[in-house]
Design an enzyme around this catalytic site. Structure first.
Site, PDB file in Angstrom:
ATOM      1  N   HIS A  59       4.788  -2.171  11.003  1.00 55.75           N
ATOM      2  CA  HIS A  59       4.769  -1.572   9.672  1.00 55.75           C
ATOM      3  C   HIS A  59       5.391  -0.178   9.722  1.00 55.75           C
ATOM      4  CE1 HIS A  59       1.871  -4.428   7.674  1.00 55.75           C
ATOM      5  NE2 HIS A  59       1.883  -4.831   8.928  1.00 55.75           N
ATOM      6  N   HIS A 115       0.816  -1.216   0.000  1.00 51.20           N
ATOM      7  CA  HIS A 115       0.000   0.000   0.000  1.00 51.20           C
ATOM      8  C   HIS A 115       0.852   1.270   0.000  1.00 51.20           C
ATOM      9  CE1 HIS A 115      -2.909  -2.904   1.801  1.00 51.20           C
ATOM     10  NE2 HIS A 115      -3.639  -2.375   0.848  1.00 51.20           N
ATOM     11  N   HIS A 116       1.947   1.238   0.759  1.00 49.31           N
ATOM     12  CA  HIS A 116       2.746   2.446   0.944  1.00 49.31           C
ATOM     13  C   HIS A 116       4.180   2.311   0.440  1.00 49.31           C
ATOM     14  CE1 HIS A 116      -0.403   2.538   4.147  1.00 49.31           C
ATOM     15  NE2 HIS A 116      -0.635   3.673   3.520  1.00 49.31           N
TER      16      HIS A 116
END
Length: 109
Positions: free
Chosen positions: A70, A3-4
């Site tokens: 994360h 996602h990032h």
């Protein structure tokens, strides 16, 4: 983290109850590495590890728990340190048998 585009890291708890086949511990670590070293998310890795063990070994039961930190949570946005994401996939008797599930979850703590 897909996602990032930032890494996440942590520990994997893997268990299986053998039916006919057993495997060396290094093989379980290799399965974790196989999926963890790909560009993807934690939820998918957890499921892929459990499904691969289930497919290859045909165990009575299989369980996988991943606990990871994360960097997207630490470095950007909310900037929260010391927070972890825990995902699990339980299959067969580890999912269906209360005693087996409790034992796996206790050992994974």
């Amino acid at each position: 983290c897909e996602h990032h585009i930032l890494p996440f890291f942590g520990v994997a708890h893997v268990a299986y109850i053998p039916k006919n086949k057993i495997v060396g511990l290094s093989k379980l670590a290799r399965v974790v590495d196989l999926y963890a070293n790909q560009f993807q998310n934690q939820e998918r890795i957890t499921t892929q590890i459990a499904e691969r063990i289930s497919t290859e070994l045909d165990p009575i039961g299989c369980g996988v728990i991943l606990k990871a930190q994360h960097l997207c949570m630490c470095m950007r946005g909310v900037k929260k340190h010391d927070c972890y994401t825990v995902t699990s996939k339980l299959m067969g008797s580890i999912k269906d048998n209360t005693d087996a599930r409790k034992e796996f979850l206790r050992l994974a703590q």
